[in-house]
Write a protein that holds these residues in place. Structure first.
Motif, PDB file in Angstrom:
ATOM      1  N   ALA A 459       0.836  -1.204   0.000  1.00 59.55           N
ATOM      2  CA  ALA A 459       0.000   0.000   0.000  1.00 59.55           C
ATOM      3  C   ALA A 459       0.867   1.249   0.000  1.00 59.55           C
ATOM      4  CB  ALA A 459      -0.921  -0.005   1.212  1.00 59.55           C
ATOM      5  N   GLN A 460       2.021   1.178   0.669  1.00 60.09           N
ATOM      6  CA  GLN A 460       2.919   2.328   0.731  1.00 60.09           C
ATOM      7  C   GLN A 460       3.771   2.466  -0.523  1.00 60.09           C
ATOM      8  OE1 GLN A 460       4.857   2.864   4.712  1.00 60.09           O
ATOM      9  NE2 GLN A 460       4.133   0.765   5.017  1.00 60.09           N
ATOM     10  N   CYS A 487       3.226  10.112   0.692  1.00 61.98           N
ATOM     11  CA  CYS A 487       2.106  10.272   1.622  1.00 61.98           C
ATOM     12  C   CYS A 487       2.369   9.522   2.921  1.00 61.98           C
ATOM     13  CB  CYS A 487       0.822   9.769   0.966  1.00 61.98           C
ATOM     14  SG  CYS A 487      -0.638   9.855   2.024  1.00 61.98           S
ATOM     15  N   TYR A 488       2.996   8.354   2.822  1.00 59.02           N
ATOM     16  CA  TYR A 488       3.227   7.527   4.010  1.00 59.02           C
ATOM     17  C   TYR A 488       4.552   7.840   4.706  1.00 59.02           C
ATOM     18  CZ  TYR A 488      -0.756   4.619   2.720  1.00 59.02           C
ATOM     19  OH  TYR A 488      -2.018   4.170   2.438  1.00 59.02           O
ATOM     20  N   ALA A 489       5.372   8.693   4.099  1.00 65.07           N
ATOM     21  CA  ALA A 489       6.694   8.983   4.673  1.00 65.07           C
ATOM     22  C   ALA A 489       6.628   9.489   6.113  1.00 65.07           C
ATOM     23  CB  ALA A 489       7.435   9.979   3.783  1.00 65.07           C
ATOM     24  N   PRO A 490       5.682  10.377   6.490  1.00 59.64           N
ATOM     25  CA  PRO A 490       5.655  10.870   7.874  1.00 59.64           C
ATOM     26  C   PRO A 490       5.358   9.791   8.913  1.00 59.64           C
ATOM     27  CG  PRO A 490       4.413  12.327   6.420  1.00 59.64           C
ATOM     28  CD  PRO A 490       4.715  11.096   5.639  1.00 59.64           C
ATOM     29  N   GLN A 492       6.719   6.681   8.860  1.00 59.92           N
ATOM     30  CA  GLN A 492       7.736   5.647   8.883  1.00 59.92           C
ATOM     31  C   GLN A 492       8.399   5.475  10.248  1.00 59.92           C
ATOM     32  OE1 GLN A 492       8.124   3.518   6.313  1.00 59.92           O
ATOM     33  NE2 GLN A 492       6.399   4.681   5.490  1.00 59.92           N
ATOM     34  N   ALA A 493       8.627   6.579  10.954  1.00 58.80           N
ATOM     35  CA  ALA A 493       9.331   6.482  12.238  1.00 58.80           C
ATOM     36  C   ALA A 493       8.521   5.726  13.279  1.00 58.80           C
ATOM     37  CB  ALA A 493       9.670   7.881  12.747  1.00 58.80           C
ATOM     38  N   GLY A 527       6.157  11.421  16.263  1.00 61.95           N
ATOM     39  CA  GLY A 527       4.772  11.781  15.993  1.00 61.95           C
ATOM     40  C   GLY A 527       3.966  11.848  17.267  1.00 61.95           C
ATOM     41  N   ARG A 528       2.669  12.083  17.130  1.00 66.70           N
ATOM     42  CA  ARG A 528       1.808  12.258  18.306  1.00 66.70           C
ATOM     43  C   ARG A 528       1.400  10.933  18.938  1.00 66.70           C
ATOM     44  NH1 ARG A 528      -0.160  16.148  14.815  1.00 66.70           N
ATOM     45  NH2 ARG A 528      -0.134  18.294  15.587  1.00 66.70           N
TER      46      ARG A 528
END
Length: 660
Positions: A459-460, A487-490, A492-493, A527-528
């Motif tokens: 999907a990514q 789109c999916y890069a943010p 990944q972490a 991220g949050r």
């Protein structure tokens, strides 16, 4: 009654019993995307929401079947009942073709060979054991063909009226069967020579057709669906035609698709050879075909021409669409095999025997293919879905590379929160930036609710479709792999690999909130993680962490959690602050999500903007609160223009034995 007459009399019922048994014994356990869509709709939606514009009748019919099954005490999905109805309809279609062929040609063996050839063809057989619209529509087409043959022999307005009724049902079964109007009008026009008789027949046919189709669509559009403008109705009727997925220029690829589609319609393996042999039988029996009534022959040929040209343009490699062309071919084959040689009877018998042999070859080729295709143990997508269901819990978001997985998971395993590129693009009206935003919103909603997120690597990073295969959803929407990956890069972490079998596609997971409790906690540099901020002027995710500019009573609130405070020694917070205010407070929420001063810890931030670690001992609170339902961290009581950057929050587990 002699033996031949008795044999002929009982052959049709026997044929029906054989095909009912065959189809019921080979019901597929591996469904197409559309089939599972219908099952889920029938199982879950109220009947007013079941009217699909391209097969208006099938959804409400499914609801009726489900209602009858429930009345008989059935509990569970309507899947099996819908398949059984298709199997019965498929067997009825074979019997009708046999009776029609015999009525038209007078030859039992020729009619039997043609009917068996259709019943054992791969496309007809597979959709008779599946949950799809095409078999029921095909039976209506066969009934219409019967009436066309009757009109060719004896033109009567009553027969034309019932032709309109049968055609109307066929159109409600599938919208593309409006094409049948061309062969119907050709047959009606050639069946009589007087212009007034032609008009009378045409009106007798068109009035019930228009009443059934027009009335049904108007009732659903304006009555059931509440549309009020004609442009709304038109958009609803032509939605598929405007997607850009189907149609296009007729080129070499379309012609290759036509060959593939017809080959697999006859047999998944060896279909091209079967097609060549069938063509040879048709050519060899051209005299028998030429003896057909002129009006009927013109109708049959125009039927094949109109349907053939339309589906050559629409989607030529899709076998489900070619089922509608099998009935006229069956009549032509019956006529070709019914060659009459009064002085050379063995040649007529040889033609019929060749037709039966061709049908038997179809049975031998397609029985293993149908059984293999319908075996759930051989279904890779089901294995993937089962593995994902084992890893996930109800409520977890699963982002799949589209396809049947997005239906397998809710239907078989109750995983309803499944998402994909196709859903996002449809919801956004084809706007990729908006679709990407929707994907991120779905991820944040799942994390904020405490659930996990599983995302397929495919999907990514969508791969291009192999040569000769339909385009992928990304290709259909004109998206590159790089656009989708960006789109999916943010995310990944935050993603962690998950353990699936080596032969299954790769998936990665953002763990659910409760799983993060006892591992790394929440590192806000990634991220949050589903946390949300209230009482802040501004916020941003930076490489240093979650940066907020506090206003009055700022708070960072965790997703829903559930853990025992007896297992926790401390809660560790790492942050940096440039605010003048330095009074911080950590609340432990009760299982209902409520705060209380009695379940909180106050502490003072150190001076200076450097990141500091605050280890908050919570052991004293264990006597007041056992189960914790979440965390709320107030970095300061009120903002004063400065900022706070929260790097991480994590729980420190109490060592076994109680000491630290």
């Amino acid at each position: 009654m002699n033996h031949s007459q008795m044999y002929s009399r009982w052959l049709a019922p026997l044929l029906g019993v054989v095909f009912v048994a065959l189809y019921l014994l080979t019901l597929t356990k591996v469904h197409t995307y559309d089939a599972l869509s219908y099952v889920l709709d029938v199982d879950r939606k109220p009947w007013p929401e079941l009217f699909h514009p391209h097969h208006l009748l099938y959804g409400p019919l499914g609801a009726l079947i489900r209602w009858l099954a429930t009345g008989l005490g059935w509990q569970g999905s309507a899947e099996l009942w819908l398949q059984a109805v298709n199997a019965l309809a498929g067997a009825a279609g074979v019997v009708l073709l046999f009776l029609l062929g015999r009525a038209v040609t007078g030859s039992t063996i020729a009619a039997l060979a043609a009917a068996l050839s259709v019943g054992w063809s791969y496309a007809y057989w597979y959709y008779a054991v599946e949950v799809e619209v095409y078999t029921l529509a095909a039976v209506a087409l066969i009934a219409a063909l019967w009436l066309l043959a009757a009109i060719a022999r004896r033109p009567r307005w009553q027969t034309a009226f019932w032709l309109g009724v049968a055609h109307g049902v066929a159109v409600l079964g599938h919208q593309t069967n409006a094409l049948l109007a061309v062969p119907a009008l050709v047959t009606l026009g050639l069946a009589v020579s007087d212009h007034r008789d032609r008009l009378r027949l045409a009106m007798a046919y068109l009035l019930p057709l228009g009443f059934i189709v027009g009335g049904a669509y108007l009732w659903v559009a304006f009555g059931v669906s509440g549309m009020r403008r004609w442009d709304e109705v038109w958009a609803w009727l032509t939605g598929y035609a405007r997607t850009g997925f189907w149609g296009g220029a007729i080129d070499g690829a379309k012609l290759a698709g036509l060959g593939k589609g017809w080959s697999e319609t006859l047999a998944m393996n060896g279909g091209a050879i079967i097609g060549a042999l069938a063509c040879a039988l048709l050519l060899a029996g051209w005299r028998g075909i030429a003896r057909l009534p002129r009006s009927l022959l013109a109708g049959l040929l125009s039927w094949l021409l109109v349907y053939g040209l339309f589906f050559l343009w629409w989607e030529p490699d899709n076998i489900e669409f070619w089922i509608a062309s099998l009935p006229p071919l069956a009549v032509l084959l019956s006529a070709a095999l019914a060659t009459r040689h009064p002085l050379d009877r063995w040649r007529a018998g040889l033609a019929g025997g060749a037709g039966v042999a061709l049908a038997v070859v179809l049975l031998a080729l397609n029985l293993p293919a149908i059984v293999e295709r319908g075996d759930a143990n051989r279904d890779l997508q089901r294995r993937i879905a089962a593995a994902l269901a084992e890893l996930s819990q109800p409520g977890d978001l699963i982002i799949v590379p589209d396809g049947v997985l997005e239906l397998y998971l809710p239907h078989y395993w109750g995983r309803d929160t499944v998402y994909g590129l196709n859903q996002a693009m449809t919801a956004s009206g084809g706007d990729w930036p908006a679709a990407c935003t929707l994907i991120h919103q779905r991820v944040e909603t799942a994390l904020a609710s405490g659930y996990a997120v599983l995302i397929a690597d495919e999907a990514q990073h969508p791969a291009p479709a192999p040569p000769g295969q339909p385009p992928t959803p990304a290709e259909r929407f004109g998206l590159t792999a790089e656009q989708v990956a960006a789109c999916y890069a943010p995310l990944q972490a935050k993603l962690r690999p998950v353990a699936l079998a080596a032969d299954l596609p790769s998936y990665r997971m953002i763990p659910r909130a409760n799983a993060l409790l006892w591992t790394d906690g929440w590192d806000f540099r990634a991220g949050r993680w589903g946390w949300r901020a209230t009482g802040v002027v501004a916020e941003a995710m930076t490489a240093a962490g979650w940066q907020v500019k506090p206003a009055f009573d700022p708070a960072l609130i965790s997703p829903p959690l559930l853990f025992s405070l007896a297992d926790v020694a401390a809660i560790e917070v790492r942050l940096a602050a440039t605010t003048t205010a330095r009074d911080a407070q950590l609340f432990l929420l009760d299982p209902a999500g409520q705060t209380s001063e009695a379940y909180s810890l106050r502490f003072t931030l150190t001076q200076g903007p450097a990141v500091a670690t605050y280890r908050l001992d919570v052991t004293a609170l264990a006597d007041r609160l056992d189960l914790v339902g979440g965390l709320r961290f107030d970095p300061v009581s009120a903002g004063d223009g400065g900022t706070v950057i929260v790097e991480s929050i994590r729980l420190v587990r109490r060592p076994v034995g109680g000491g630290e």
